[in-house]
Design a protein around this motif. Sequence first.
Motif, PDB file in Angstrom:
ATOM      1  N   GLY A   1     -36.664   2.491  42.402  1.00 16.30           N
ATOM      2  CA  GLY A   1     -36.078   3.543  41.721  1.00 16.30           C
ATOM      3  C   GLY A   1     -34.550   3.183  42.042  1.00 16.30           C
ATOM      4  N   ILE A   2     -34.272   1.753  41.640  1.00 12.35           N
ATOM      5  CA  ILE A   2     -32.799   1.267  41.741  1.00 12.35           C
ATOM      6  C   ILE A   2     -32.469   0.912  40.282  1.00 12.35           C
ATOM      7  CG2 ILE A   2     -31.419  -0.471  42.697  1.00 12.35           C
ATOM      8  CD1 ILE A   2     -33.266  -0.783  45.192  1.00 12.35           C
ATOM      9  N   GLY A   3     -31.006   1.466  40.158  1.00 10.33           N
ATOM     10  CA  GLY A   3     -30.375   1.180  38.675  1.00 10.33           C
ATOM     11  C   GLY A   3     -30.049  -0.167  38.882  1.00 10.33           C
ATOM     12  N   MET A   4     -30.085  -0.997  37.458  1.00 10.82           N
ATOM     13  CA  MET A   4     -29.365  -2.218  37.407  1.00 10.82           C
ATOM     14  C   MET A   4     -28.162  -2.394  36.701  1.00 10.82           C
ATOM     15  SD  MET A   4     -31.440  -4.755  38.655  1.00 10.82           S
ATOM     16  CE  MET A   4     -30.390  -5.876  38.070  1.00 10.82           C
ATOM     17  N   VAL A   5     -27.121  -2.778  37.274  1.00  6.73           N
ATOM     18  CA  VAL A   5     -26.004  -3.147  36.629  1.00  6.73           C
ATOM     19  C   VAL A   5     -25.924  -4.488  36.419  1.00  6.73           C
ATOM     20  CG1 VAL A   5     -23.324  -2.842  37.039  1.00  6.73           C
ATOM     21  CG2 VAL A   5     -24.999  -1.071  38.069  1.00  6.73           C
ATOM     22  N   ALA A   6     -25.763  -5.039  35.039  1.00  6.83           N
ATOM     23  CA  ALA A   6     -25.971  -6.199  34.653  1.00  6.83           C
ATOM     24  C   ALA A   6     -24.276  -6.733  34.525  1.00  6.83           C
ATOM     25  CB  ALA A   6     -26.479  -6.357  33.234  1.00  6.83           C
ATOM     26  N   TYR A   7     -23.841  -7.717  35.293  1.00  4.73           N
ATOM     27  CA  TYR A   7     -22.525  -8.173  35.067  1.00  4.73           C
ATOM     28  C   TYR A   7     -22.548  -9.414  34.102  1.00  4.73           C
ATOM     29  CZ  TYR A   7     -22.871 -11.782  38.753  1.00  4.73           C
ATOM     30  OH  TYR A   7     -23.198 -12.895  39.426  1.00  4.73           O
ATOM     31  N   SER A   8     -21.425  -9.959  33.467  1.00  3.90           N
ATOM     32  CA  SER A   8     -21.423 -10.841  32.659  1.00  3.90           C
ATOM     33  C   SER A   8     -22.595 -10.512  31.613  1.00  3.90           C
ATOM     34  CB  SER A   8     -21.677 -12.338  33.205  1.00  3.90           C
ATOM     35  OG  SER A   8     -20.560 -12.497  34.313  1.00  3.90           O
ATOM     36  N   PRO A   9     -22.504  -9.670  30.735  1.00  3.70           N
ATOM     37  CA  PRO A   9     -23.626  -9.528  29.829  1.00  3.70           C
ATOM     38  C   PRO A   9     -23.348 -10.314  28.675  1.00  3.70           C
ATOM     39  CG  PRO A   9     -22.030  -7.623  29.625  1.00  3.70           C
ATOM     40  CD  PRO A   9     -21.886  -8.407  30.888  1.00  3.70           C
ATOM     41  N   LEU A  10     -22.075 -10.819  28.473  1.00  4.58           N
ATOM     42  CA  LEU A  10     -22.075 -11.970  27.388  1.00  4.58           C
ATOM     43  C   LEU A  10     -21.958 -13.082  27.907  1.00  4.58           C
ATOM     44  CD1 LEU A  10     -19.093  -9.899  25.221  1.00  4.58           C
ATOM     45  CD2 LEU A  10     -21.751  -9.928  25.031  1.00  4.58           C
TER      46      LEU A  10
ATOM     47  N   GLN B   1     -33.369  -3.689  26.990  1.00  6.82           N
ATOM     48  CA  GLN B   1     -34.295  -3.779  28.280  1.00  6.82           C
ATOM     49  C   GLN B   1     -34.875  -2.570  29.272  1.00  6.82           C
ATOM     50  OE1 GLN B   1     -35.587  -7.000  27.874  1.00  6.82           O
ATOM     51  NE2 GLN B   1     -34.286  -6.769  26.010  1.00  6.82           N
ATOM     52  N   GLY B   2     -34.015  -1.696  28.813  1.00  6.42           N
ATOM     53  CA  GLY B   2     -34.425  -0.405  29.665  1.00  6.42           C
ATOM     54  C   GLY B   2     -33.229   0.494  29.867  1.00  6.42           C
ATOM     55  N   ASP B   3     -33.272   1.498  29.883  1.00  3.34           N
ATOM     56  CA  ASP B   3     -32.331   2.755  30.189  1.00  3.34           C
ATOM     57  C   ASP B   3     -31.817   2.479  31.562  1.00  3.34           C
ATOM     58  OD1 ASP B   3     -32.638   3.727  27.612  1.00  3.34           O
ATOM     59  OD2 ASP B   3     -33.970   5.498  28.373  1.00  3.34           O
ATOM     60  N   ASP B   4     -32.554   1.955  32.493  1.00  2.00           N
ATOM     61  CA  ASP B   4     -32.138   1.823  33.975  1.00  2.00           C
ATOM     62  C   ASP B   4     -31.256   0.517  34.143  1.00  2.00           C
ATOM     63  OD1 ASP B   4     -34.190   0.087  33.221  1.00  2.00           O
ATOM     64  OD2 ASP B   4     -35.013   0.271  35.231  1.00  2.00           O
ATOM     65  N   ILE B   5     -31.037  -0.196  32.963  1.00  2.00           N
ATOM     66  CA  ILE B   5     -30.073  -1.418  33.175  1.00  2.00           C
ATOM     67  C   ILE B   5     -28.813  -1.044  32.092  1.00  2.00           C
ATOM     68  CG2 ILE B   5     -29.988  -3.762  32.367  1.00  2.00           C
ATOM     69  CD1 ILE B   5     -33.011  -4.067  32.545  1.00  2.00           C
ATOM     70  N   VAL B   6     -27.591  -1.085  33.010  1.00  2.00           N
ATOM     71  CA  VAL B   6     -26.449  -0.751  32.388  1.00  2.00           C
ATOM     72  C   VAL B   6     -25.559  -2.050  32.503  1.00  2.00           C
ATOM     73  CG1 VAL B   6     -24.314   0.780  32.483  1.00  2.00           C
ATOM     74  CG2 VAL B   6     -26.560   1.460  33.217  1.00  2.00           C
ATOM     75  N   PRO B   7     -25.032  -2.563  31.280  1.00  2.00           N
ATOM     76  CA  PRO B   7     -24.046  -3.694  31.403  1.00  2.00           C
ATOM     77  C   PRO B   7     -22.778  -3.346  31.530  1.00  2.00           C
ATOM     78  CG  PRO B   7     -24.443  -3.188  29.127  1.00  2.00           C
ATOM     79  CD  PRO B   7     -25.330  -2.336  30.144  1.00  2.00           C
ATOM     80  N   ILE B   8     -21.880  -4.125  32.265  1.00  2.00           N
ATOM     81  CA  ILE B   8     -20.655  -3.880  32.814  1.00  2.00           C
ATOM     82  C   ILE B   8     -19.680  -4.979  32.266  1.00  2.00           C
ATOM     83  CG2 ILE B   8     -20.891  -4.923  35.091  1.00  2.00           C
ATOM     84  CD1 ILE B   8     -19.070  -3.043  36.042  1.00  2.00           C
TER      85      ILE B   8
END
Length: 217
Positions: free
Chosen positions: A128-137, A201-208
Motif C-alpha cells: 500500500g505504498i504510493g510511488m512518486v516517479a522522479y525524472s518522468p521525462l 501505469q496506475g493511480d498509485d504512481i505520481v510523476p514529479i
Amino acid sequence: MKQLPRDKVQLATKFGFVMLENGEFEIKGDAEYVRKCCEASLKRLDVEYIDLYYQHRVDTSVPIEETMGELKNLVNEGKIKYVGLSEASSDTIKRAHAVHPVTALQMEYSLWSRDIEEEIIPLCRQLGIGMVAYSPLGVGFFAGKAVVESLPAGSFLAQVHPRFKQENIEKNKVLYIRLADLSKKHGCTPPQLALAWLLHQGDDIVPIPGMQQETIH
C-alpha cells in the motif's frame, strides 16, 4: 502558505544529504541526525508539522530500523504525518515498513527507466505504498532539446548522466525519433506522450517534475 489553511497544503521535504567542505556529499541516517534535520526544517519552514518526510537516500552504514524508529517517534510527536523513502531496495522497504508504515517511495521511473517494474512496484502495491516517479521525462531527454539541438559545453547533464554524453546521445536519438513519430500520430508532443504513458501505469504512481533539469510545456 501563510495565506492558506494549513490543512489544505501538502508539504513534503527530505533529509539525508550532508554537504562536506570539499563540495562532496555524505549520506546520513542516524537517529540524532534525523531529529536534528526535522526540527531544523520545521523552524526554517515556520510550520508545526511536515506532511511527508522523505529519507532522500538510504544510509547503508545505519540499520534502516534505527532511521525508521526515529521517524516513528517524530510521527508520534506530531512533527511529521507520513514517512517516505527514496532509492530504497526491496529488502530495505520491507524492513522499514515493518517498523512504521512507509507512505511513499520516490524512484526514477519513465519510458527509459523501467527496472522497478519487476520487483519494486509490485512490492509497493502489496504494502500500500504510493510511488512518486522522479525524472518522468528521462531527466529532460524526452523534451528533446539534447537531441534536436546540443547541450552547452560543460553541461551538468553530460557530467552526471552518461545518457547525455555525446556518443550515447547519438544512440539514444533513435529512441527519441520513434517517440516523436508516435506522438505526431496522437496529436501531442513527445513530453506529453511520455507523461501520458506514465500516468497510465496506475493511480498509485505520481510523476514529479524537476524544474532545474526538466521543463514541461
